[in-house]
Design an enzyme around this catalytic site. Structure first.
Site, PDB file in Angstrom:
ATOM      1  N   ARG A  58     -51.214  61.000  16.346  1.00 23.11           N
ATOM      2  CA  ARG A  58     -51.890  60.814  15.062  1.00 23.11           C
ATOM      3  C   ARG A  58     -51.085  59.851  14.192  1.00 23.11           C
ATOM      4  O   ARG A  58     -49.987  59.448  14.538  1.00 23.11           O
ATOM      5  CB  ARG A  58     -52.047  62.163  14.345  1.00 23.11           C
ATOM      6  CG  ARG A  58     -50.733  62.829  13.987  1.00 23.11           C
ATOM      7  CD  ARG A  58     -50.933  64.111  13.193  1.00 23.11           C
ATOM      8  NE  ARG A  58     -51.534  65.161  13.998  1.00 23.11           N
ATOM      9  CZ  ARG A  58     -50.850  66.093  14.658  1.00 23.11           C
ATOM     10  NH1 ARG A  58     -49.531  66.102  14.587  1.00 23.11           N
ATOM     11  NH2 ARG A  58     -51.460  67.001  15.380  1.00 23.11           N
ATOM     12  N   GLY A  59     -51.661  59.487  13.065  1.00 21.63           N
ATOM     13  CA  GLY A  59     -50.930  58.752  12.039  1.00 21.63           C
ATOM     14  C   GLY A  59     -50.400  57.397  12.454  1.00 21.63           C
ATOM     15  O   GLY A  59     -51.064  56.619  13.147  1.00 21.63           O
ATOM     16  N   TYR A  69     -32.719  65.519   4.494  1.00 24.87           N
ATOM     17  CA  TYR A  69     -33.711  64.567   4.989  1.00 24.87           C
ATOM     18  C   TYR A  69     -33.153  63.146   4.982  1.00 24.87           C
ATOM     19  O   TYR A  69     -33.325  62.393   5.947  1.00 24.87           O
ATOM     20  CB  TYR A  69     -34.978  64.639   4.145  1.00 24.87           C
ATOM     21  CG  TYR A  69     -36.015  63.597   4.517  1.00 24.87           C
ATOM     22  CD1 TYR A  69     -36.627  63.616   5.767  1.00 24.87           C
ATOM     23  CD2 TYR A  69     -36.369  62.584   3.623  1.00 24.87           C
ATOM     24  CE1 TYR A  69     -37.571  62.666   6.115  1.00 24.87           C
ATOM     25  CE2 TYR A  69     -37.316  61.632   3.965  1.00 24.87           C
ATOM     26  CZ  TYR A  69     -37.909  61.669   5.209  1.00 24.87           C
ATOM     27  OH  TYR A  69     -38.834  60.718   5.560  1.00 24.87           O
TER      28      TYR A  69
END
Length: 405
Positions: free
Chosen positions: A7-8, A155
């Site tokens: 996806r994406g 992150y």
């Protein structure tokens, strides 16, 4: 070889390559439909083959080294080798240090850093046999501005780990394998973005097509093009692309800058603000027309006794004088500022209504964006002391949760 291509962004890159008849390995863990996210490795394979390519769907969790190795061996057996690796798999949790559970830290380090490293390691012996091999990591240029660490340290470390793989491997395999990084200038609309940003976020995003076009451009270059940290829009402009509205979800709507990029403010408006506010900076000369515009705006605004005075008011006076039709056409937005501190209150910049305006009070039409910040940060933002996106980032990000993309 495309990890997380179900996806994406990964799928968009795969579909772009499929139009040239490419053989594509879809290495992702989504074999069964996800309850909220669209696409599996099998639906992606169908789309790739419909677009003209050949697809090999492989169930791969990049946290599991043996699954990576098995998929690479299957790819070589099926297609005869590997020419390109796109490290697109990534996990995200935009949370502070104390709010980030250890399992989330492990997920981001395992997928982003370790997964990129191990997938590259598994593919490199085969890439070295290719005529024009490439590794492309979807990771940012390393910006050591502390602002990019303080709200989501784990992150940031994990994404910069991917970028460090580019630095190291590009040099280690120079002359053999090209290794580069690609990152978007603006937010990209994906299912992950919908979940992280909430309703309406798509209007501030571009389509995945812009990254697919930029990736295609990079992967078409010779292997001597290596060790680069590439921003999609910058590269495409260099390649002659002029119309970027085609990539926008909502053409004309203001776009959200992506993470890790300090947005440079280099417009007539900002230069005028720096000139008038000064605050110890070297003065910048204005053209006669610019000065006349600023003076006229200043005189017009000063006639309204009710308008507050001080650095904030001075900033808006200059902005009012700097509004041009060209600037309005390129922005097409109405911004409302709720400022705290000296000179605070409600202020606005209207770059949508004919003629444009800026000043104290609520905008003449409904604002597209309402921003809350201190008046000091607002003045700093418009004197280039605080980068645009940084000023808008909350102390504790309202974007929560963890996501694979």
């Amino acid at each position: 070889f495309l990890p997380c291509a179900s996806r994406g962004i990964g799928k968009a890159i795969a579909l772009k390559a499929a139009k040239d008849g490419a053989n594509i390995v879809i290495a992702a863990k989504t074999a069964e439909p996800h309850p909220t996210l669209p696409g599996t490795i099998y639906t992606a394979a169908e789309e790739i083959e419909a677009a003209g390519g050949k697809a090999l769907p492989c169930i791969v969790n990049v946290r599991e080294e043996q699954q990576i190795i098995n998929a690479v061996e299957k790819a070589v057996k099926t297609f005869g080798g590997i020419d390109i690796l796109v490290n697109n798999a990534s996990a995200i949790s935009l949370t502070g240090t104390l709010e980030t559970a250890t399992k989330k830290v492990n997920l981001m380090m395992d997928v982003n850093v370790r997964g990129t490293y191990l997938t590259s390691k598994a593919c490199l012996p085969h890439l070295r046999k290719s005529k024009n091999p490439h590794i492309l990591n979807l990771s940012p240029p390393m910006n050591l501005n502390p602002m990019w660490f303080k709200n989501h340290c784990a992150y940031t470390i994990s994404k910069y780990g991917m970028s460090m793989c580019v630095l190291g491997m590009a040099e280690e395999f120079r002359g053999e394998v090209a290794v580069n990084a690609l990152w978007p200038k603006t937010a990209i609309h994906t299912a992950a973005m919908d979940m992280l940003g909430g309703a309406g976020i798509e209007k501030q995003c571009r389509k995945t097509d812009i990254l697919a076009d930029a990736a295609y451009c990079i992967l078409s270059k010779p292997k001597t093009f290596t060790g680069n940290f590439i921003i999609d829009e910058v590269l495409l402009r260099e390649e002659g692309v002029k119309d970027f509205d085609v990539y926008a979800i909502a053409p004309g709507h203001p776009l959200m800058p992506d993470f890790f990029l300090d947005v440079e403010i280099d417009t007539t408006t900002m230069k005028k603000v720096i000139f008038l506010i000064g605050d110890g900076q070297e003065e910048k000369k204005l053209s006669r027309s610019q000065q006349e515009g600023a003076d006229a705006a200043k005189a017009k605004t000063e006639s309204a006794a009710a308008t507050p005075s001080g650095p904030v008011a001075e900033t808006f006076r200059v902005i009012q004088g700097a509004v041009t039709e060209e600037y309005m056409r390129s922005t097409r937005g109405v911004f409302q500022f709720e400022l705290s501190g000296n000179g605070g209150g409600t202020w606005y910049i209207d770059l949508k209504t004919e003629g444009g305006s800026a000043g104290f009070g609520k905008p003449p039409v409904t604002a597209d964006v309402v921003m809350s910040m201190s008046s000091a940060d607002f003045v700093k933002m418009f004197t280039d002391k605080l980068k645009l996106f940084m000023a808008f980032m909350p102390e504790n990000s309202s974007i929560k949760g963890d996501m694979m993309h």
